[in-house]
Scaffold this motif. Structure first.
Motif, PDB file in Angstrom:
ATOM      1  N   ILE A  24      -1.429   4.757   0.693  1.00 13.97           N
ATOM      2  CA  ILE A  24      -1.652   3.604  -0.181  1.00 13.97           C
ATOM      3  C   ILE A  24      -1.205   3.948  -1.609  1.00 13.97           C
ATOM      4  CG2 ILE A  24      -3.406   1.963  -1.025  1.00 13.97           C
ATOM      5  CD1 ILE A  24      -3.326   1.863   1.975  1.00 13.97           C
ATOM      6  N   ASP A  25      -1.420   5.216  -1.995  1.00 14.74           N
ATOM      7  CA  ASP A  25      -1.108   5.623  -3.372  1.00 14.74           C
ATOM      8  C   ASP A  25       0.195   6.390  -3.449  1.00 14.74           C
ATOM      9  OD1 ASP A  25      -3.557   4.575  -4.332  1.00 14.74           O
ATOM     10  OD2 ASP A  25      -4.578   6.351  -3.511  1.00 14.74           O
ATOM     11  N   VAL A  26       0.865   6.222  -4.552  1.00 16.30           N
ATOM     12  CA  VAL A  26       2.142   6.910  -4.767  1.00 16.30           C
ATOM     13  C   VAL A  26       1.877   8.394  -5.060  1.00 16.30           C
ATOM     14  CG1 VAL A  26       4.221   7.015  -6.194  1.00 16.30           C
ATOM     15  CG2 VAL A  26       3.134   4.800  -5.728  1.00 16.30           C
ATOM     16  N   PRO A  27       2.424   9.298  -4.241  1.00 16.82           N
ATOM     17  CA  PRO A  27       2.220  10.726  -4.506  1.00 16.82           C
ATOM     18  C   PRO A  27       2.972  11.153  -5.773  1.00 16.82           C
ATOM     19  CG  PRO A  27       3.727  10.429  -2.675  1.00 16.82           C
ATOM     20  CD  PRO A  27       3.267   9.060  -3.068  1.00 16.82           C
ATOM     21  N   GLU A  28       2.409  12.112  -6.484  1.00 20.83           N
ATOM     22  CA  GLU A  28       3.098  12.627  -7.671  1.00 20.83           C
ATOM     23  C   GLU A  28       4.152  13.635  -7.219  1.00 20.83           C
ATOM     24  OE1 GLU A  28       0.613  13.823 -10.822  1.00 20.83           O
ATOM     25  OE2 GLU A  28      -0.629  12.009 -10.678  1.00 20.83           O
ATOM     26  N   ASP A  29       5.093  13.905  -8.084  1.00 16.84           N
ATOM     27  CA  ASP A  29       6.127  14.908  -7.819  1.00 16.84           C
ATOM     28  C   ASP A  29       6.976  14.599  -6.597  1.00 16.84           C
ATOM     29  OD1 ASP A  29       5.120  16.317  -9.940  1.00 16.84           O
ATOM     30  OD2 ASP A  29       3.709  17.439  -8.684  1.00 16.84           O
ATOM     31  N   ALA A  30       7.031  13.351  -6.211  1.00 12.31           N
ATOM     32  CA  ALA A  30       7.906  13.003  -5.085  1.00 12.31           C
ATOM     33  C   ALA A  30       9.133  12.289  -5.637  1.00 12.31           C
ATOM     34  CB  ALA A  30       7.171  12.099  -4.105  1.00 12.31           C
ATOM     35  N   ALA A  31      10.300  12.616  -5.049  1.00 12.34           N
ATOM     36  CA  ALA A  31      11.510  11.890  -5.425  1.00 12.34           C
ATOM     37  C   ALA A  31      11.354  10.448  -4.955  1.00 12.34           C
ATOM     38  CB  ALA A  31      12.717  12.540  -4.762  1.00 12.34           C
ATOM     39  N   ARG A  32      11.792   9.509  -5.757  1.00 11.12           N
ATOM     40  CA  ARG A  32      11.598   8.098  -5.401  1.00 11.12           C
ATOM     41  C   ARG A  32      12.899   7.488  -4.881  1.00 11.12           C
ATOM     42  NH1 ARG A  32       7.435   5.880 -10.073  1.00 11.12           N
ATOM     43  NH2 ARG A  32       5.898   7.526  -9.718  1.00 11.12           N
ATOM     44  N   ILE A  33      12.818   6.953  -3.672  1.00 14.48           N
ATOM     45  CA  ILE A  33      13.997   6.323  -3.071  1.00 14.48           C
ATOM     46  C   ILE A  33      13.976   4.836  -3.413  1.00 14.48           C
ATOM     47  CG2 ILE A  33      15.171   5.818  -0.889  1.00 14.48           C
ATOM     48  CD1 ILE A  33      13.723   8.332   0.272  1.00 14.48           C
ATOM     49  N   ILE A  34      15.033   4.382  -4.093  1.00 16.18           N
ATOM     50  CA  ILE A  34      15.081   2.993  -4.557  1.00 16.18           C
ATOM     51  C   ILE A  34      16.350   2.318  -4.050  1.00 16.18           C
ATOM     52  CG2 ILE A  34      15.024   1.498  -6.610  1.00 16.18           C
ATOM     53  CD1 ILE A  34      12.683   3.293  -6.821  1.00 16.18           C
ATOM     54  N   PRO A  35      16.242   1.286  -3.241  1.00 17.31           N
ATOM     55  CA  PRO A  35      17.441   0.544  -2.864  1.00 17.31           C
ATOM     56  C   PRO A  35      17.910  -0.331  -4.025  1.00 17.31           C
ATOM     57  CG  PRO A  35      15.512  -0.327  -1.699  1.00 17.31           C
ATOM     58  CD  PRO A  35      15.027   0.779  -2.578  1.00 17.31           C
ATOM     59  N   VAL A  36      19.190  -0.280  -4.303  1.00 21.11           N
ATOM     60  CA  VAL A  36      19.752  -1.087  -5.391  1.00 21.11           C
ATOM     61  C   VAL A  36      20.888  -1.930  -4.833  1.00 21.11           C
ATOM     62  CG1 VAL A  36      19.106   0.547  -7.202  1.00 21.11           C
ATOM     63  CG2 VAL A  36      21.301   0.811  -6.054  1.00 21.11           C
ATOM     64  N   SER A  37      21.099  -3.101  -5.436  1.00 19.90           N
ATOM     65  CA  SER A  37      22.166  -3.944  -4.902  1.00 19.90           C
ATOM     66  C   SER A  37      23.201  -4.261  -5.974  1.00 19.90           C
ATOM     67  CB  SER A  37      21.584  -5.221  -4.294  1.00 19.90           C
ATOM     68  OG  SER A  37      20.592  -5.747  -5.136  1.00 19.90           O
ATOM     69  N   SER A  38      24.329  -4.774  -5.534  1.00 19.34           N
ATOM     70  CA  SER A  38      25.399  -5.124  -6.467  1.00 19.34           C
ATOM     71  C   SER A  38      25.539  -6.638  -6.483  1.00 19.34           C
ATOM     72  CB  SER A  38      26.715  -4.475  -6.027  1.00 19.34           C
ATOM     73  OG  SER A  38      27.019  -4.827  -4.708  1.00 19.34           O
ATOM     74  N   GLY A  39      24.909  -7.247  -7.460  1.00 19.54           N
ATOM     75  CA  GLY A  39      25.033  -8.699  -7.638  1.00 19.54           C
ATOM     76  C   GLY A  39      25.997  -8.929  -8.790  1.00 19.54           C
ATOM     77  N   GLU A  40      25.522  -9.568  -9.825  1.00 22.22           N
ATOM     78  CA  GLU A  40      26.312  -9.754 -11.056  1.00 22.22           C
ATOM     79  C   GLU A  40      26.718  -8.385 -11.605  1.00 22.22           C
ATOM     80  OE1 GLU A  40      26.435 -13.270 -12.820  1.00 22.22           O
ATOM     81  OE2 GLU A  40      26.514 -13.318 -10.626  1.00 22.22           O
ATOM     82  N   GLY A  41      25.766  -7.488 -11.568  1.00 26.73           N
ATOM     83  CA  GLY A  41      25.986  -6.083 -11.927  1.00 26.73           C
ATOM     84  C   GLY A  41      25.048  -5.300 -11.044  1.00 26.73           C
ATOM     85  N   LEU A  42      24.712  -4.094 -11.445  1.00 25.00           N
ATOM     86  CA  LEU A  42      23.742  -3.314 -10.675  1.00 25.00           C
ATOM     87  C   LEU A  42      22.372  -3.983 -10.775  1.00 25.00           C
ATOM     88  CD1 LEU A  42      23.285  -0.614  -9.109  1.00 25.00           C
ATOM     89  CD2 LEU A  42      22.601   0.357 -11.315  1.00 25.00           C
ATOM     90  N   GLU A  43      21.717  -4.168  -9.638  1.00 21.44           N
ATOM     91  CA  GLU A  43      20.393  -4.809  -9.663  1.00 21.44           C
ATOM     92  C   GLU A  43      19.326  -3.897  -9.074  1.00 21.44           C
ATOM     93  OE1 GLU A  43      20.826  -8.547  -7.646  1.00 21.44           O
ATOM     94  OE2 GLU A  43      22.120  -9.362  -9.237  1.00 21.44           O
ATOM     95  N   LEU A  44      18.229  -3.745  -9.818  1.00 19.99           N
ATOM     96  CA  LEU A  44      17.085  -2.965  -9.351  1.00 19.99           C
ATOM     97  C   LEU A  44      16.072  -3.904  -8.704  1.00 19.99           C
ATOM     98  CD1 LEU A  44      15.991  -0.429 -12.128  1.00 19.99           C
ATOM     99  CD2 LEU A  44      17.250   0.004 -10.029  1.00 19.99           C
ATOM    100  N   PRO A  45      15.358  -3.449  -7.702  1.00 19.52           N
ATOM    101  CA  PRO A  45      14.306  -4.297  -7.126  1.00 19.52           C
ATOM    102  C   PRO A  45      13.077  -4.290  -8.046  1.00 19.52           C
ATOM    103  CG  PRO A  45      14.256  -2.148  -6.095  1.00 19.52           C
ATOM    104  CD  PRO A  45      15.420  -2.132  -7.049  1.00 19.52           C
ATOM    105  N   VAL A  46      12.218  -5.290  -7.872  1.00 20.86           N
ATOM    106  CA  VAL A  46      10.931  -5.267  -8.563  1.00 20.86           C
ATOM    107  C   VAL A  46      10.033  -4.368  -7.720  1.00 20.86           C
ATOM    108  CG1 VAL A  46       8.975  -6.649  -9.337  1.00 20.86           C
ATOM    109  CG2 VAL A  46      11.287  -7.636  -9.311  1.00 20.86           C
ATOM    110  N   SER A  47       9.615  -3.232  -8.266  1.00 20.22           N
ATOM    111  CA  SER A  47       8.837  -2.276  -7.479  1.00 20.22           C
ATOM    112  C   SER A  47       8.010  -1.388  -8.384  1.00 20.22           C
ATOM    113  CB  SER A  47       9.780  -1.421  -6.633  1.00 20.22           C
ATOM    114  OG  SER A  47       9.102  -0.313  -6.095  1.00 20.22           O
ATOM    115  N   GLN A  48       6.849  -0.987  -7.890  1.00 23.33           N
ATOM    116  CA  GLN A  48       6.001  -0.065  -8.655  1.00 23.33           C
ATOM    117  C   GLN A  48       6.649   1.313  -8.779  1.00 23.33           C
ATOM    118  OE1 GLN A  48       2.432   1.300  -6.677  1.00 23.33           O
ATOM    119  NE2 GLN A  48       3.239   0.912  -4.638  1.00 23.33           N
ATOM    120  N   LEU A  49       7.685   1.558  -7.998  1.00 26.36           N
ATOM    121  CA  LEU A  49       8.308   2.886  -8.023  1.00 26.36           C
ATOM    122  C   LEU A  49       9.390   3.036  -9.094  1.00 26.36           C
ATOM    123  CD1 LEU A  49       8.632   3.780  -4.220  1.00 26.36           C
ATOM    124  CD2 LEU A  49       6.868   4.469  -5.849  1.00 26.36           C
ATOM    125  N   THR A  50       9.837   1.930  -9.692  1.00 21.53           N
ATOM    126  CA  THR A  50      10.885   2.057 -10.716  1.00 21.53           C
ATOM    127  C   THR A  50      10.246   2.442 -12.051  1.00 21.53           C
ATOM    128  OG1 THR A  50      10.765  -0.297 -11.235  1.00 21.53           O
ATOM    129  CG2 THR A  50      12.401   0.376  -9.611  1.00 21.53           C
TER     130      THR A  50
END
Ligand code: BES
Ligand code: MN
Ligand code: ZN
Length: 491
Positions: A24-50
């Motif tokens: 349930i909780d985000v572990p510390e010291d973990a690399a965060r995997i974030i999917p990103v997309s190419s729309g108008e430009g680079l787009e980040l998702p809305v996420s607690q991990l960013t």
């Protein structure tokens, strides 16, 4: 719900797999995997991990979000692994884009001890992409990297937990099929393969029965006996049963289990013959899917049949021109001993039909013609119209592509033999994949909806890893069978 394990201890050889957990909780010291997309430009998702500044950092590195792209960057002491989803032009689903991106992320995890990803991107595609994409088979290399696998945490809400467990079970089923298919044939032959299926099946809650070469011969399994008689490693037929009380639908699964295919007296050319270690892929998929069905508690009765033999040339091998009697009595003229898969499958299909299941799904690495017709990644599905189409559509949704293929009228004539009821090849070889289906159809009991899935090429990736598909064994069509079973249970 039980989670299907990775059966490392009972396998003669196995691949590397990441460890995965739900939290349930985000572990510390973990690399965060974030999917990103190419729309108008680079787009980040809305996420607690960013984090603030991540978008700018990725842009500065030239990240575009294109499919397959992996960009690593440290922001505020946290490692981010951004993986591109592409521009979602509609050519495939979001789930498919996520699976493939997660596959690329998994391969980029080498050396990363801990990673975290959000369940928000889809629990099943995230888990499948990461576990299936991170799999790699090193065989029996002496210096194989040991225990360097990463621990991946999927963070989500408690509601996601059951879906997470189900996805892990499916991935471990695919992994089981891959491990078996990847294992060289000196380490996996009918007798130990059958015992392994017994161990794994029983551990998964199935009932298992193994017929040895004497019982096969005594009971009239003439196809399995004929193909197996040329080898020092005698044949087997394994019957696995999953019989939940809640089941109102019954399904028979049948898989080709040729642990090595030399072609027999109709010997194959030397070049590339080593790939025939994969010729038991259908039976491995059937075993894996049945174990997964038990772990997922799918409410259908399953009787799975694994037809195992080693196809060798020797003084005791069957000859072209031999006439054999299949289980149930149909006789067949063996024109080509390299068309052996249909001979062992015919017996198993006839036996499976005796129990009169509602559906029968058979899968096999059956013909080179499959790759001529459909290429390296798309399997062919033949059989009853409705079941065939259901399977092909399910397959495409899962990104295990399949395509419906016809049964050809001319083959009804071409299959006739002067000395037996049927013969095992057609003279001009045209429509070789479909001819094999016509052969198998002769053994399906009346009124049973059936399908034949030819995975000759999709079961084995001769190229490099792509998306979440590794080199060598792919585990196709395990996911398609499992999802089809789920759908049949709902009918
Ligand atoms: N196991 C092969 C099919 C195969 C070929 C699988 C290549 C994967 C890659 C099968 O037993 C076979 O040899 N089929 C023959 C049939 C022919 C003799 C009618 C084939 O496709 O050449
Ligand atoms: Mn063959
Ligand atoms: Zn074969």
């Amino acid at each position: 719900m039980a989670v299907l394990p990775h059966f490392i201890d009972v396998l003669p050889s196995h691949g590397r797999l990441a460890q995965i957990e739900f939290a349930i909780d985000v572990p510390e010291d973990a690399a965060r995997i974030i999917p990103v997309s190419s729309g108008e430009g680079l787009e980040l998702p809305v996420s607690q991990l960013t984090k603030e500044g991540l978008l700018e950092a990725l842009e500065a590195l030239g990240a575009k979000g294109s499919a397959g792209e992996v960009t690593k960057v440290v922001v505020d002491g946290t490692l981010f692994i951004a993986v591109g989803l592409g521009d979602n032009d509609g050519s495939h689903s979001t789930d498919t884009a996520v699976r493939r991106a997660m596959g690329a992320a998994a391969r980029a995890l080498k050396g990363t001890e801990r990673a975290v990803v959000s369940a928000d991107f889809g629990v099943r595609p995230v888990v499948e992409g990461l576990l299936l994409g991170g799999y790699a088979y090193d065989g029996l290399k002496k210096n194989e990297e040991k225990d360097e696998s990463s621990l991946i945490t999927v963070v989500g809400k408690e509601d996601n937990h059951a879906e997470f467990d189900a996805a892990v079970s499916i991935c471990h089923a695919v992994t089981l099929a891959r491990d078996l298919v990847n294992t060289p044939s000196n380490l996996l032959y009918p007798s130990n393969y059958a015992e392994l299926a017994r161990t794994v099946g029983e551990a998964s809650g199935l009932t298992v029965e193994v017929l040895d070469e004497k019982e096969l011969e005594a009971k009239g399994f003439g196809g399995i006996t004929a193909v197996g008689q040329g080898s020092e490693n005698p044949p087997r037929l394994v019957h696995l049963t999953w019989a939940p009380e809640s089941a109102t639908t019954s399904v028979a699964l049948v898989g080709k289990g040729i642990t090595f295919d030399t072609g027999g007296i109709s010997l194959k050319p030397a070049s590339g013959m080593e790939q025939m270690v994969m010729d038991m892929g259908g039976s491995a998929a059937v075993l894996a899917a049945t174990c997964a069905a038990a772990a997922l508690n799918i409410p259908v009765r399953i009787d799975a049949w694994m037809a195992m033999a080693e196809n060798m040339p020797s003084g005791s091998a069957q000859r072209p021109g031999d006439v054999i009697t299949h289980y149930g009595g149909i006789t067949s003229e063996v024109i080509n001993t390299d068309a052996e898969g249909r001979l062992v499958l015919a017996d198993a299909i006839a036996r499976a039909s005796e129990d009169n299941p509602d559906y029968l799904i058979e899968t096999s690495t059956l013909t080179g013609a499959q790759m001529v017709a459909l290429g390296k990644r798309t399997f062919g599905v033949m059989g009853s119209d409705e079941l065939r189409d259901t399977i092909a559509e399910t397959a495409r949704e899962l990104d295990e592509p399949g395509w419906a293929m016809p049964m050809l009228e001319e083959h009804d004539e071409e299959i006739k033999s002067a000395v037996a009821d049927i013969k095992n090849t057609n003279a001009d070889r045209f429509g070789g994949m479909e001819f094999a289906a016509t052969y198998l159809a002769k053994f399906v009991g009346e009124g049973i909806q059936w399908a034949h899935i030819d995975v000759a090429s999709p079961a084995w990736n001769t190229g490099g890893a792509h998306g979440y598909t590794p080199s060598r064994a792919t585990g196709v069509p395990v996911r398609t069978i499992v999802d089809t079973l789920t759908q049949l249970a709902e009918n």
